[in-house]
Design an enzyme around this catalytic site. Structure first.
Site, PDB file in Angstrom:
ATOM      1  N   ASP A  83      10.961  33.969 -35.844  1.00  0.00           N
ATOM      2  CA  ASP A  83      10.754  32.963 -34.801  1.00  0.00           C
ATOM      3  C   ASP A  83      11.379  33.437 -33.497  1.00  0.00           C
ATOM      4  OD1 ASP A  83       9.575  31.272 -36.581  1.00  0.00           O
ATOM      5  OD2 ASP A  83      11.081  29.682 -36.466  1.00  0.00           O
ATOM      6  N   LYS A 124       2.305  28.022 -33.804  1.00  0.00           N
ATOM      7  CA  LYS A 124       2.181  26.858 -34.678  1.00  0.00           C
ATOM      8  C   LYS A 124       1.303  25.767 -34.073  1.00  0.00           C
ATOM      9  CE  LYS A 124       6.854  27.280 -36.693  1.00  0.00           C
ATOM     10  NZ  LYS A 124       6.605  27.582 -38.111  1.00  0.00           N
ATOM     11  N   ARG A 127      10.264  29.248 -56.826  1.00  0.00           N
ATOM     12  CA  ARG A 127      10.307  29.198 -58.294  1.00  0.00           C
ATOM     13  C   ARG A 127       9.197  28.288 -58.837  1.00  0.00           C
ATOM     14  NH1 ARG A 127      13.800  31.840 -61.316  1.00  0.00           N
ATOM     15  NH2 ARG A 127      15.875  32.358 -60.547  1.00  0.00           N
ATOM     16  N   GLY A 142      13.376  31.874 -39.381  1.00  0.00           N
ATOM     17  CA  GLY A 142      13.268  31.041 -38.185  1.00  0.00           C
ATOM     18  C   GLY A 142      14.561  31.052 -37.409  1.00  0.00           C
ATOM     19  N   SER A 143      15.314  29.970 -37.567  1.00  0.00           N
ATOM     20  CA  SER A 143      16.567  29.817 -36.820  1.00  0.00           C
ATOM     21  C   SER A 143      17.601  30.862 -37.238  1.00  0.00           C
ATOM     22  CB  SER A 143      17.115  28.418 -37.070  1.00  0.00           C
ATOM     23  OG  SER A 143      16.055  27.476 -37.141  1.00  0.00           O
TER      24      SER A 143
END
Lengths: 279, 195
Positions: A9, A66, A150, A220-221
């Site tokens: 990001d 996005k 998972r 992302g962050s």
């Protein structure tokens, strides 16, 4: 070809250049990283085209952007801008609480989030070319990413144990198209590439998710909210390649400074959980 | 026969799967030591910037340049082989030559010396060969742009032959590795001999 790579990001051209120089396979152009969206609240929308174009001009690797879930017009705008992938993303505020975008209607490929196999196959049925497990964006907590990866992997394995007679009921239970369920049962995998997103903050997180079956990572962050983004970005790329070699992951983890300010997913109220967006 | 697949990033798993189906042994290559004892090397598609940085980080540049066995580069792998990168082939690749992701396409490709029907080729943000030396034989084109080439025992294609089920190019590469395919010799130009 993004497999085995890290998608980062970025909120401006400078960050995009840092990501590219660190070895990112693509960047996700957005105005605010998820942790800021979470902090600021309000409605999160598609980014300003000026900002997206600035990032497209700054790097030669693919640029993703996005659109809100179900927001056909935002997706059309992004396609007109020739972004390389559109992420129909739960990180933005949904525009439609019942329907996702008909992605077959576009020539640009889409990536969509999923928390389980049924959700992943519904997105593929709608035309998604890439799935990412959702995790819980903007937290720096890996627990939801693990839960979702998972879930997807174990449901794929379970389908492989069913015979033809059992597949229609499995499809009903998953809420997924039968032909896709049959394909997964036969092939032992999704018909599209499966990445992981939402909560990766360290090289060890990257290695963990690759070991659990991710074919690549979205961070992302976790990078640009850490104390040394350049170094952390390189380290996560390295851990993604050498995920099966603990010594290399150890080396990559050395002296990275502070990780992003993190939130424990469990402490979030239900209405703050982004992963619940999407249907 | 042991074939290495450069596994820093990209489509290495699909290449490995196809080579295994063709009864080769496969080793993923991430560090210089992984190159020892190989009979050939595949450099897969991926992001060329990422791969270039990975080759640098791992100190793979020199070991790759001096790798004396056959090499097969696909998509970003073709870029890695060119003059600007590893220089293992006398070509100049143009990155993203066909355009951004939305310009990706599939084409039925006639490849010189490849028997049978045209090969269905997947081009993803693909490069083309903008220039080449005289030792390089161009064996396929799209709209007049060179997208497949051979120089001695080095093969390069701009597309993703590992996607799909057509194994003819991998068979061709394995034949070169075995030494059963005739390398291109422009003196009597045998063309591109199928295995």
């Amino acid at each position: 070809m993004l497999k085995g790579g890290v998608i980062m990001d970025v909120v401006d051209a400078e960050q995009a250049r840092i990501a590219e120089a660190a070895g990112a396979v693509a960047v996700m152009a957005l105005e605010r990283v998820p942790s800021d969206i979470r902090r600021d609240g309000g409605v999160a929308r598609m980014s300003d085209p000026v900002m997206i174009k600035g990032i497209q001009d700054a790097v030669t690797i693919p640029v993703m952007a996005k659109a809100r879930i179900g927001h056909i017009a935002e997706a059309q705008v992004l396609e007109a801008l020739e972004v390389d992938y559109i992420d129909e993303s739960e990180v933005l505020t949904p525009a439609d609480e019942h329907n996702h975008i008909d992605k077959w209607d576009f020539s640009v490929p889409f990536v969509c989030g999923a928390t389980n196999l049924g959700e992943a196959l519904r997105r593929v049925g709608e035309g998604a070319a890439m799935i990412r497990s959702k995790g819980e964006a903007g937290t720096g907590d890996i627990v939801e990413a693990v839960r979702h990866m998972r879930a997807i992997r174990s449901e794929i394995r379970r389908l492989g144990t069913l015979d033809e007679t059992e597949l229609p009921t499995a499809a009903k239970e998953l809420g997924a198209p039968l032909d896709l369920v049959r394909g997964v049962s036969n092939e032992g995998g999704l018909p599209v590439v499966l990445f992981c997103a939402g909560g990766i903050a360290t090289p060890a997180d990257a290695s963990l998710m690759m070991q659990l079956g991710a074919e690549g990572l979205f961070v992302g962050s976790g990078i640009f909210k850490s104390s040394n983004p350049e170094r952390r970005a390189r380290a996560i790329v390295e851990a993604c390649t050498h995920f099966a070699d603990p010594l290399r992951v150890a080396q990559a983890s050395e002296g990275l400074g502070a990780a992003m300010d993190s939130l424990e997913s469990r402490a979030l109220e239900d209405d703050q959980l982004l992963a619940q967006r999407g249907w | 026969m042991l074939i290495g697949v450069l596994a820093l990033q990209g489509g290495f798993a699909a290449h490995a799967k196809m080579l295994l189906e063709l009864a080769a042994d496969v080793r993923e290559v991430r560090v210089p030591a992984d190159l020892e004892g190989l009979d050939g090397l595949v450099i897969p598609g991926g992001e060329s910037t990422t791969m270039t940085l990975g080759i640098e980080r791992e100190g793979l540049g020199e070991p790759l340049r001096s790798f004396a066995k056959p090499v097969f580069g696909t998509c970003a792998g073709l870029i890695m082989l060119d003059r600007e990168h590893l220089g293992m082939m006398d070509i100049e690749a143009r990155r993203n030559a066909f355009g951004r992701q939305v310009r990706s396409f599939e084409a039925d490709l006639e490849i010189e010396g490849l028997d049978g029907p045209p090969l269905r080729a997947v081009f993803i943000r693909a490069p083309w060969i903008a220039a080449h030396g005289e030792d390089v034989q161009i064996v396929a084109e799209v709209d007049g742009h060179a997208v497949a080439a051979q120089q001695g025992d080095v093969l390069a294609v701009a597309f993703h032959p590992e996607l799909g089920s057509d194994t003819r190019l991998h068979e061709r590469f394995l034949a070169i590795c075995r030494g059963t395919a005739v390398a291109v010799d422009l003196a009597d130009d045998p063309g591109w001999v199928a295995p």
